[in-house]
Write a protein that holds these residues in place. Structure first.
Motif, PDB file in Angstrom:
ATOM      1  N   ASP A  95       2.735 -13.478  -5.432  1.00 44.47           N
ATOM      2  CA  ASP A  95       2.916 -12.261  -6.242  1.00 44.47           C
ATOM      3  C   ASP A  95       4.383 -11.815  -6.248  1.00 44.47           C
ATOM      4  O   ASP A  95       4.967 -11.592  -7.307  1.00 44.47           O
ATOM      5  N   GLY A 118       4.937   3.026  -5.490  1.00 48.94           N
ATOM      6  CA  GLY A 118       3.736   2.375  -4.991  1.00 48.94           C
ATOM      7  C   GLY A 118       3.970   1.688  -3.658  1.00 48.94           C
ATOM      8  O   GLY A 118       5.112   1.336  -3.315  1.00 48.94           O
ATOM      9  N   ARG A 147       0.197   4.901   3.558  1.00 47.84           N
ATOM     10  CA  ARG A 147       0.544   3.574   3.049  1.00 47.84           C
ATOM     11  C   ARG A 147       2.050   3.420   2.859  1.00 47.84           C
ATOM     12  O   ARG A 147       2.624   2.369   3.103  1.00 47.84           O
ATOM     13  N   TRP A 168       5.719  11.196  -3.206  1.00 46.00           N
ATOM     14  CA  TRP A 168       5.758  11.396  -4.657  1.00 46.00           C
ATOM     15  C   TRP A 168       5.062  12.701  -5.035  1.00 46.00           C
ATOM     16  O   TRP A 168       3.844  12.802  -4.985  1.00 46.00           O
TER      17      TRP A 168
END
Ligand code: NDP
Length: 270
Positions: A95, A118, A147, A168
């Protein structure tokens, strides 16, 4: 060894490459339960498979059944591509490599400053590969603290990278001097109007803006970035390139990217 229905776009893309290059190979989709994973890997080895892909939920669990890991797979602790080398099954992660291959068509990542939205599987793969490729700094912008800090910790401790986490909240202003801006979240998947909370007025023409979303490929972020004069990279390119890296690993040939992209677009109905 991926789960999912027949007619999988990845199958169409890989088999198009085999057919185009006259390789009498097959890429087949098989659904394996977690309980059968070890037996399936031993079976693949016994039957002389040159390799396989694996998707969720097997990306971490497959590791204990393999003979070794490539560098980035070892750092991120996740495998999506297994390659037979000298009769050993080695786990790789394509990926991030696919993303990097796309990125390198427009810029050299060495010394660059990256803003990454992300901290899930795709972001982790991209961040590790960018770290190994020599970026200067990665700012992870993520909604959940848990995360986000896990990824930043990994980048700091395993790659000795200058990495920071920004939680965020509201429209994120991309700092001046950032070189590469990436959406690594699932925002925009199958929804061309979905909006990433970013202050687009802070995007400048010297920035490369990339999206992991492959359908639709022209996401709202990329449209906004394009109208601000940024270079843009879509998630379809990343997906094609991770397929290319897999075919290279298994067969040793450099497959035709255009053939693979067309097959993928057709299978996705684009
Ligand atoms: P994960 O579920 O592991 O991670 C999803 C990430 O998106 C998390 O960081 C999550 O934040 C964030 N997120 C999701 N919804 C929101 C929201 N509404 N607001 C803010 N943040 C949000 O998914 P993956 O990393 O595996 O996949 C992400 C995307 O990448 C998918 O759409 C997938 O299709 C695509 N992908 C594309 C590839 C390609 O080759 N083009 C390859 C692999 C994946 P939080 O941590 O706060 O939950």
């Amino acid at each position: 060894m991926s789960q999912g229905a027949a007619g999988n776009p990845t199958v169409a893309m890989i088999e198009a490459a085999f057919a185009h290059h006259g390789l009498h190979w097959r890429y087949v989709n098989m659904e394996i339960t977690p309980a059968d994973l070890g037996a399936a890997v031993r079976g693949a080895k016994a039957m002389g498979f040159r390799g396989f892909n694996c998707s969720l939920p097997h990306k971490v669990a497959v590791i204990e059944h393999l003979d070794g890991l490539g560098e980035s797979a070892s750092v991120m602790g996740a495998v999506n591509c297994v390659v037979r080398r000298d009769d050993k099954l080695i786990g790789e992660n394509t990926d991030g490599k696919g993303f990097l291959k796309s990125l390198e068509t427009v810029t050299d990542p060495r010394g660059k400053s990256v803003v990454l939205f992300g901290a899930g599987g795709a972001s982790r793969a991209i961040a590790v590969e960018l770290g190994l490729a020599g970026v200067r700094k990665i700012t992870v912008v993520n909604r959940s603290e848990a995360r986000g800090s896990e990824l930043v910790e990994l980048l700091r401790t395993k790659l000795n990278l200058d990495a920071e986490l920004v939680i965020w909240t509201g429209d994120h202003a991309v700092p001046e001097g950032s070189d590469i801006v990436i959406n690594g979240t699932s925002i925009g998947l199958y929804d061309g109007d979905a909006r990433l909370a970013v202050d687009t007025a802070t995007l400048t023409p010297d920035m490369v803006v990339a999206d992991v979303i492959f359908s639709p490929p022209r996401t709202r972020l990329l449209r906004d970035a394009g109208s601000r004069g940024c270079k843009t990279l879509d998630g379809l390119g990343m997906l094609v390139n991770q397929g290319i890296v897999g075919v290279q690993f298994w067969t040793g040939i450099e497959p035709d990217a255009e053939v693979m992209r067309k097959a993928l677009e057709k299978a996705l109905g684009l």
